[in-house]
Design a protein around this motif. Structure first.
Motif, PDB file in Angstrom:
ATOM      1  N   MET A   1      -1.409   1.677  -2.106  1.00 23.69           N
ATOM      2  CA  MET A   1      -1.076   3.037  -2.427  1.00 23.69           C
ATOM      3  C   MET A   1       0.259   3.379  -1.755  1.00 23.69           C
ATOM      4  N   ASN A   2       1.123   4.072  -2.473  1.00 24.03           N
ATOM      5  CA  ASN A   2       2.391   4.554  -1.927  1.00 24.03           C
ATOM      6  C   ASN A   2       2.332   6.056  -1.730  1.00 24.03           C
ATOM      7  N   VAL A   3       3.068   6.524  -0.743  1.00 24.82           N
ATOM      8  CA  VAL A   3       3.150   7.947  -0.431  1.00 24.82           C
ATOM      9  C   VAL A   3       4.609   8.359  -0.464  1.00 24.82           C
ATOM     10  N   GLY A   4       4.907   9.509  -1.042  1.00 21.51           N
ATOM     11  CA  GLY A   4       6.273  10.040  -1.048  1.00 21.51           C
ATOM     12  C   GLY A   4       6.407  11.148  -0.015  1.00 21.51           C
ATOM     13  N   VAL A   5       7.500  11.133   0.716  1.00 24.87           N
ATOM     14  CA  VAL A   5       7.791  12.158   1.720  1.00 24.87           C
ATOM     15  C   VAL A   5       9.101  12.828   1.327  1.00 24.87           C
ATOM     16  N   PHE A   6       9.094  14.157   1.268  1.00 22.76           N
ATOM     17  CA  PHE A   6      10.273  14.936   0.906  1.00 22.76           C
ATOM     18  C   PHE A   6      10.478  16.017   1.957  1.00 22.76           C
TER      19      PHE A   6
END
Length: 87
Positions: A1-6
């Protein structure tokens, strides 16, 4: 699973460079530095940073925290976190 951080970072001073670090702390207390960069800003400029990172399969289940921190010469100027639930 990948997570995006903004995150949006705003420079309220004159032209400068900041070190921006993205990190995570698992529910077991393990800290991981995801990324760290020196970013140049003009006075009053805002920048949006974004990064995607994979969650290791052996990461502890539960609520982790993801942090975006801004440093100037080793001094912490600002930090923001958000919870991330790993199931």
């Amino acid at each position: 699973m990948n997570v995006g951080v903004f995150s949006r970072i705003t420079n309220c001073a004159g032209k400068t460079r900041y070190t921006v670090t993205v990190s995570a702390v698992s529910s077991c207390g393990e800290e991981t530095i995801i990324a760290s960069s020196i970013i140049s800003f003009n006075g009053g400029e805002s920048k949006l940073i974004s990064i995607s990172y994979p969650i290791a399969p052996d990461t502890c289940k539960g609520v982790s925290s993801v942090f975006v921190s801004v440093y100037s010469g080793g001094n912490l100027l600002a930090s923001q976190s958000t919870p991330l639930t790993v199931e």
